[in-house]
Structures are given as structure tokens and as C-alpha cells.
Scaffold this motif. Structure first.
Motif, PDB file in Angstrom:
ATOM      1  N   GLN A   1       4.685  -9.668  27.725  1.00 29.19           N
ATOM      2  CA  GLN A   1       4.987  -8.096  27.658  1.00 29.19           C
ATOM      3  C   GLN A   1       5.314  -7.426  28.821  1.00 29.19           C
ATOM      4  N   ALA A   2       4.731  -7.946  30.033  1.00 30.17           N
ATOM      5  CA  ALA A   2       5.455  -7.330  31.224  1.00 30.17           C
ATOM      6  C   ALA A   2       6.750  -7.681  31.563  1.00 30.17           C
ATOM      7  N   GLY A   3       7.427  -9.097  31.310  1.00 27.98           N
ATOM      8  CA  GLY A   3       8.641  -9.133  31.309  1.00 27.98           C
ATOM      9  C   GLY A   3       9.488  -8.310  30.480  1.00 27.98           C
ATOM     10  N   MET A   4       9.310  -8.318  29.269  1.00 26.91           N
ATOM     11  CA  MET A   4       9.931  -7.612  27.985  1.00 26.91           C
ATOM     12  C   MET A   4      10.060  -5.983  28.776  1.00 26.91           C
ATOM     13  N   LEU A   5       8.922  -5.648  29.010  1.00 22.51           N
ATOM     14  CA  LEU A   5       8.869  -3.970  29.379  1.00 22.51           C
ATOM     15  C   LEU A   5       9.726  -3.682  30.423  1.00 22.51           C
ATOM     16  N   ALA A   6       9.568  -4.921  31.608  1.00 24.89           N
ATOM     17  CA  ALA A   6      10.449  -4.552  32.941  1.00 24.89           C
ATOM     18  C   ALA A   6      11.871  -4.685  32.446  1.00 24.89           C
ATOM     19  N   LEU A   7      12.308  -5.487  31.775  1.00 24.55           N
ATOM     20  CA  LEU A   7      13.773  -5.546  31.384  1.00 24.55           C
ATOM     21  C   LEU A   7      14.027  -4.415  30.436  1.00 24.55           C
ATOM     22  N   GLN A   8      13.486  -3.832  29.604  1.00 23.40           N
ATOM     23  CA  GLN A   8      13.588  -2.923  28.774  1.00 23.40           C
ATOM     24  C   GLN A   8      13.909  -1.484  29.629  1.00 23.40           C
ATOM     25  N   GLY A   9      12.744  -1.454  30.620  1.00 25.86           N
ATOM     26  CA  GLY A   9      12.968  -0.363  31.358  1.00 25.86           C
ATOM     27  C   GLY A   9      14.395  -0.219  32.227  1.00 25.86           C
ATOM     28  N   ILE A  10      14.547  -1.518  32.760  1.00 22.93           N
ATOM     29  CA  ILE A  10      15.788  -1.455  33.785  1.00 22.93           C
ATOM     30  C   ILE A  10      17.162  -0.991  32.776  1.00 22.93           C
TER      31      ILE A  10
ATOM     32  N   ILE B   1       9.955   3.790  26.068  1.00 28.83           N
ATOM     33  CA  ILE B   1      10.072   2.857  25.829  1.00 28.83           C
ATOM     34  C   ILE B   1       9.098   1.918  24.919  1.00 28.83           C
ATOM     35  N   GLY B   2       9.750   1.766  23.499  1.00 27.98           N
ATOM     36  CA  GLY B   2       8.970   0.860  22.971  1.00 27.98           C
ATOM     37  C   GLY B   2       8.959  -0.500  22.863  1.00 27.98           C
ATOM     38  N   LEU B   3       7.867  -1.484  23.129  1.00 27.44           N
ATOM     39  CA  LEU B   3       7.860  -2.823  23.485  1.00 27.44           C
ATOM     40  C   LEU B   3       8.896  -3.579  22.163  1.00 27.44           C
ATOM     41  N   GLN B   4       9.942  -4.139  22.676  1.00 28.60           N
ATOM     42  CA  GLN B   4      10.459  -5.173  21.729  1.00 28.60           C
ATOM     43  C   GLN B   4       9.966  -6.657  21.803  1.00 28.60           C
ATOM     44  N   ALA B   5       8.958  -7.046  21.299  1.00 33.85           N
ATOM     45  CA  ALA B   5       8.128  -8.280  21.771  1.00 33.85           C
ATOM     46  C   ALA B   5       9.325  -9.443  21.619  1.00 33.85           C
ATOM     47  N   ASN B   6       9.002 -10.287  22.783  1.00 30.90           N
ATOM     48  CA  ASN B   6       9.754 -11.812  22.701  1.00 30.90           C
ATOM     49  C   ASN B   6      11.142 -11.663  22.628  1.00 30.90           C
ATOM     50  N   GLY B   7      11.753 -10.550  22.871  1.00 30.19           N
ATOM     51  CA  GLY B   7      13.354 -10.659  22.549  1.00 30.19           C
ATOM     52  C   GLY B   7      14.351 -11.138  23.319  1.00 30.19           C
ATOM     53  N   ASP B   8      13.878 -11.328  24.863  1.00 23.63           N
ATOM     54  CA  ASP B   8      14.729 -11.994  25.690  1.00 23.63           C
ATOM     55  C   ASP B   8      13.884 -13.028  26.577  1.00 23.63           C
ATOM     56  N   LEU B   9      12.905 -13.461  25.867  1.00 22.64           N
ATOM     57  CA  LEU B   9      12.150 -14.692  26.883  1.00 22.64           C
ATOM     58  C   LEU B   9      13.002 -15.883  27.084  1.00 22.64           C
ATOM     59  N   ALA B  10      14.115 -16.206  26.553  1.00 20.69           N
ATOM     60  CA  ALA B  10      15.063 -17.288  26.736  1.00 20.69           C
ATOM     61  C   ALA B  10      15.840 -16.869  28.022  1.00 20.69           C
ATOM     62  N   TYR B  11      15.901 -15.548  28.193  1.00 21.26           N
ATOM     63  CA  TYR B  11      16.678 -15.197  29.664  1.00 21.26           C
ATOM     64  C   TYR B  11      15.761 -15.438  30.726  1.00 21.26           C
TER      65      TYR B  11
END
Length: 326
Positions: free
Chosen positions: A132-141, A268-278
Motif C-alpha cells: 500500500q505505501a509503495g503504490m500510494l507513493a508511486l501514484q502520488g508522484i 488519489i484512489g489506491l490501485q492495489a498491487n499494480g506496480d509491485l513488479a517495478y
């Protein structure tokens, strides 16, 4: 199996480990032996039943009936008949907020598409700190489509999971990153890579005369007009957390401000798990490492302490509870 249950809303002393039935995976699910689980804002909100709508409609009007915990890492024990991506023994992690939670337990079932393989060099505790923290950080950027070098970014509430990840994603882009949090966290935040740090108790960043090209807000405690004032022309404010009523104010004001001025306010609405490969790629290349706060064990006393620390925002990075000792 042991699982974390709560007898009543809003009382951390009512958290207890109970024996519950071990789940059985459906045909598109896998059964995971949980090795680590992290705490997120959503877990805190569900434990308190707030806001009443929608959380209590989801987990029980008067008594919580859910096992909280969304960001988990563990090893697959069994797979459903239609699972094709994983096999028993695979080490995986992911965000289960979209498929029933359940992470604070020895075992949990999850759809295969909610998970990704964990790199061998990444610990279970590190993996549980990312989703969650990773996806929110990436979506925020990504809320601002272009961040040329020398632009200025501010992260409010930067001492937790989102801020500790976002600064690692931003610094290679050559931007100047300012972090806002309590004075007790500022020295460590400088070590993470923040160029400037602000004690929110001493300075209101929306009134100090500085302007930012991107603001990522974990707290959302001020008015839309305040955030607009702190943006440079063409700037974007992106909130990734806060009370529902304040998020609604940002969303409604954002429509007006975008029409009238060259600035944007976005929720920003959380897009869960979308970029974990990144994140796996960044970790394996040595360009990213989750910041872990104190690790806790899966005992009643430790879990209560972990949630208490989260509730008063005393943590640096992510709070993780480990179950690998069980």
C-alpha cells in the motif's frame, strides 16, 4: 490457527489472538502461510469502525467481524484447482484490501492476481512493508505527469511508509524534496534523502512563502485554499490519506480550482498491487529498500503495542509484525 480478533471497536486492549478455522482456498485462490504483515491506515480505521459509513457496513455495525491486515508476505501452502501462476512453496506478497483482508493470521486465502513473487534477496518483513505505501507513493508522484530536474516536491506526513518510499523514488529524478513531520523524525528523514525537513508544529508549510510543483499529502488536515496557495503555477496537490470528509472537500474544490487556475488538487484512489513488479526491479538493482520501524512479534502484547505506536504516529517508516517465529 491463530488470528487477531477484536471484541469491540476503538479499544486496542480488546485485541486478542483467537483460534479460528484454517481457511481452504477456492479454485482461483491460494492458501498462504503468513510470515509478516504491516499496519496501514485502513487497518486502524477498521479497528475503530470509522468512518461509520462505509467501514461499519463492511465489517459489522456494532462489533467488528473481520480479521484486519492487508499487506502480507508469506509462503504458499496450497493452491486452488484453477490457479496457474503459483505453486506450493512460492514466496509471495501483496495487498489483500480488495479481497477481504485477513492478514493478521497464521494463514490467509487470496486470489492469485492479488500477489506477486517475492525476490529471494528480499526478506518477508521488507516485502510486507511495500504494497500500500509503495503504490500510494508511486501514484502520488505520477499525479504530476512531468517532474523535470530542479522542481520542488513536498511530502506532508513524510516520516511514515509513503514518505520513506517516495523520497527514494524522487531523488534519482534530480528534484528537491522537502519532508514535513514531527521534530523527532527529522534527523532520520535527512538520512533517507530529504533535502529539506520541516517540523509541522513549528512551521505551517502552506504559509511560509514557499511554493512547490508537487505536494503529496498523507494527512490532509488543512483547507483546499491553503494547499492551493502552496502550489507553484502548474503545480499539483495529491492527497493519499486523511479523513473522508476532508478528502471530499479536496475532490470538490479540485474541480473548481482546475477550471479557474493552472493548478490541480487531486485525491488519489489506491490501485492495489499494480506496480509491485517495478518495486521488485528497484530492490534487486539496489535502488530501493523499504524502511522498517521496530519489528513486532505476533503476540497480543506486541500487536497492541504496534497499533498503539501507529495510532500516535510515532513510527519511522513501516511497522511490521512478523509471524515467522510461529
Amino acid at each position: 490457527m491463530k488470528a487477531l480478533r477484536q471484541r469491540q471497536y476503538g479499544c486496542l486492549d480488546s485485541l486478542e489472538l483467537s483460534e479460528v478455522k484454517k481457511p481452504i482456498p477456492a479454485k482461483h485462490q491460494v492458501l498462504i502461510k503468513v510470515h509478516a504483515v504491516s499496519i496501514n491506515d485502513w487497518d486502524w480505521a477498521l479497528l475503530h469502525g470509522s468512518p461509520f459509513i462505509p467501514n461499519r457496513l463492511m465489517v459489522g455495525l456494532f462489533k467488528p467481524s473481520i480479521i484486519v491486515g492487508s499487506d502480507i508476505a508469506g509462503r504458499i501452502e496450497a493452491v486452488g484447482s484453477h490457479v496457474s501462476r503459483f505453486k506450493p512453496g512460492d514466496e509471495v506478497y501483496g495487498d489483500l484490501s480488495g479481497c477481504g483482508f485477513g492478514g493478521f493470521a497464521e494463514f490467509v486465502c487470496a486470489p492469485e492476481d492479488a500477489l506477486i513473487r517475492k525476490p529471494p534477496s528480499m526478506s518477508f518483513e521488507q516485502a510486507a512493508a511495500i504494497p500500500q505505501a509503495g503504490m500510494l507513493a508511486l501514484q502520488g508522484i505520477r499525479a504530476k505527469h512531468s517532474l523535470p530536474p530542479d522542481q520542488k516536491v513536498l511530502i506532508n506526513g513524510a516520516g511514515g511508509g509513503v514518505g520513506s518510499i517516495a523520497v527514494q523514488l524522487l531523488k534519482p529524478q534530480g528534484v528537491e524534496v522537502t519532508g514535513v513531520d514531527s521534530a523527532e523524525k527529522l534527523a532520520l528523514m535527512r538520512c533517507w534523502g530529504f533535502d529539506q525537513v520541516i517540523d509541522y508544529r513549528a512551521v505551517n508549510f502552506t504559509r511560509n512563502g514557499q511554493r512547490y510543483d508537487l505536494i503529496i499529502d498523507v494527512k490532509t488536515e488543512q483547507s483546499p485554499k491553503d494547499y492551493e496557495r502552496a502550489l507553484s503555477p502548474g503545480g499539483v496537490y495529491a492527497t493519499v490519506g486523511g479523513q473522508l470528509t476532508k478528502l471530499l472537500r479536496i475532490a470538490l474544490s479540485g474541480l473548481r480550482i482546475q477550471r479557474e487556475r493552472d493548478k490541480k488538487l487531486r485525491v488519489i484512489g489506491l490501485q492495489a498491487n499494480g506496480d509491485l513488479a517495478y518495486f521488485n526491479e528497484l530492490f534487486e538493482s539496489g535502488h530501493f529498500k523499504p524502511v522498517l520501524d521496530k519489528l513486532y512479534d505476533f503476540t497480543e502484547s506486541d500487536v497492541r503495542q504496534a497499533f498503539q505506536r501507529f495510532g500516535v504516529a510515532a513510527h519511522n517508516g513501516k511497522i511490521v509484525v512478523r509471524l515467522s517465529h510461529l
